[in-house]
Write an enzyme that holds these catalytic residues in place. Structure first.
Site, PDB file in Angstrom:
ATOM      1  N   GLU A 170       9.309  -7.436  -9.789  1.00 27.28           N
ATOM      2  CA  GLU A 170       8.058  -8.093  -9.375  1.00 27.28           C
ATOM      3  C   GLU A 170       8.138  -9.595  -9.643  1.00 27.28           C
ATOM      4  O   GLU A 170       8.292 -10.015 -10.795  1.00 27.28           O
ATOM      5  CB  GLU A 170       6.883  -7.477 -10.130  1.00 27.28           C
ATOM      6  N   SER A 197       5.925  -5.459  -0.875  1.00 26.16           N
ATOM      7  CA  SER A 197       5.927  -4.044  -1.266  1.00 26.16           C
ATOM      8  C   SER A 197       6.212  -3.124  -0.068  1.00 26.16           C
ATOM      9  O   SER A 197       7.311  -3.156   0.478  1.00 26.16           O
ATOM     10  CB  SER A 197       4.593  -3.743  -1.956  1.00 26.16           C
ATOM     11  N   ALA A 198       5.267  -2.310   0.381  1.00 27.74           N
ATOM     12  CA  ALA A 198       5.505  -1.441   1.545  1.00 27.74           C
ATOM     13  C   ALA A 198       5.929  -2.264   2.765  1.00 27.74           C
ATOM     14  O   ALA A 198       6.786  -1.847   3.549  1.00 27.74           O
ATOM     15  CB  ALA A 198       4.254  -0.626   1.862  1.00 27.74           C
ATOM     16  N   GLY A 201       0.869  -1.168   0.000  1.00 20.45           N
ATOM     17  CA  GLY A 201       0.000   0.000   0.000  1.00 20.45           C
ATOM     18  C   GLY A 201       0.903   1.215   0.000  1.00 20.45           C
ATOM     19  O   GLY A 201       1.875   1.254  -0.752  1.00 20.45           O
ATOM     20  N   HIS A 222       9.093  -3.444  -6.522  1.00 24.17           N
ATOM     21  CA  HIS A 222       8.523  -3.133  -7.847  1.00 24.17           C
ATOM     22  C   HIS A 222       9.595  -2.515  -8.746  1.00 24.17           C
ATOM     23  O   HIS A 222       9.301  -1.569  -9.480  1.00 24.17           O
ATOM     24  CB  HIS A 222       7.356  -2.135  -7.739  1.00 24.17           C
TER      25      HIS A 222
END
Lengths: 235, 235
Positions: free
Chosen positions: A194, A122-123, A90, A159
């Site tokens: 990714e 991700s985050a 997020g 990413h």
């Protein structure tokens, strides 16, 4: 023994949420049927409840239930008692802000260093590095600090995106941005494409998935590392 | 009377530094032969001296000299005495950090509100909004605050980029990021495409250049505004 998966993304193109990682996650979380989910990054500003449902759907498919950290009155003790922790992606700034606000960074650090298996995407992976200075996210809130968990002695760029050939857009490429980071900071950065992840087992760090990763070291030309590479040298 | 140009970019594809704006800048800075250049954003980490040379080259071509703010012992009085100010692009976090460090935000605000003509490009435009929460830059340093000059009562998103059709990358589009900003903030955001700028004359705000801009208001679907539009309603 520390057991951590630091994944570039939750979702690869054309596949469901966490789908490409599910076989890995069965093993990673084999000793627990319940995952504590940290929903603070709130992708697109969705609610903690809605986000926890997304995570639950994926984990249910491998026979595990999910409880959101926001459901607990005492988040610190929830972390101490967890048998497996997942922090979803997020907005990294929103995530870090909430982690500081609820004062749970220390508790997460202790739990994971004491062997509670952790998954970040991700985050949720960004915070495994030394700082979040190499996030791609928009700084939509102002957190009290950019310092994070430091499970690995470098920074993560999830990413990771190669330059787009023939682009006419004048914004910086990802590589340019990370080079700029090294005008002001010295720690290495790993550009995780990714589908790639870092596996941490005790003190061993290994690049996993099908893709190479791009490594950025201070005062050095960026270079590629193949999947399976030992990342222990990177500090 | 305030006289401000808030430009999406310094450079459009296939053209030299500031080239597309030079005719505009001749008029904008018609009352001075010397421009005070704020080089703090340091694109790619280049030195203040090197960056000032780039700016000087462009301004020399319209008969104006450039002095870098870093050349003055007292930056505040340099700003007070300037007859025209230009803040170049680069990294917004590095720029804001240095502006706070040298405590010059108040001096810039006063000078511009008292009529000193100002040009900002990219990062130098971001700081004309209420906050830098909608920058595209990587947060490579941690500034003391995200609050900025507020010459316009909204936020800027420079280098605004439309979604790339058929992209397989799972990172957020610019539109998704700005929508996420509105999950936590209420001020409007203007997505300025490369080649667009906002002209501020006193209290009048006008969209300039050849392109439309994309407007994001809290709790509203994003929409396009044509060039020439009065932006006075946006607050």
């Amino acid at each position: 023994m520390r057991s951590i998966i630091i994944a570039s993304t939750s979702t690869i193109h054309g596949s469901g949420y966490l789908e490409y990682l599910l076989d890995e996650l069965k093993l990673h979380f084999k000793d627990t049927d319940e995952i504590l989910f940290i929903p603070y990054a709130r992708p697109g500003g969705i609610s903690h409840d809605d986000y926890a449902k997304t995570a639950a759907k994926a984990f249910n498919s491998i026979g595990k239930s999910v409880k959101g950290l926001h459901e607990f009155d005492n988040p610190k003790s929830a972390i101490e008692n967890a048998k497996g922790i997942f922090t979803g992606g997020g907005n990294t700034f929103v995530l870090v802000n909430q982690l500081y606000k609820n004062d749970v960074l220390g508790a997460i650090k202790n739990a994971i260093n004491n062997g509670t298996p952790y998954l970040g995407t991700s985050a949720g992976s960004n915070i495994c590095g030394l700082t979040v200075n190499t996030t791609n996210d928009m700084p939509i809130v102002y957190p009290p600090s950019f310092k994070t968990l430091g499970f690995v002695p470098f920074n993560i760029n999830p990413h990771y995106l190669d330059p787009i050939p023939d682009s006419t857009h004048m914004g910086e490429t990802r590589e340019t941005r990370i080079k700029e980071f090294h005008a002001f900071n010295t720690q290495p950065v790993i550009g995780l494409r990714e589908g790639s992840w870092i596996e941490v087992k005790g003190t061993e760090l290994t690049l996993k998935g099908n893709l190479d990763a791009r490594i950025f070291e201070y005062n050095k030309a960026p270079y590629e590392l193949p999947t399976g590479a030992d990342l222990g040298f990177l500090k």
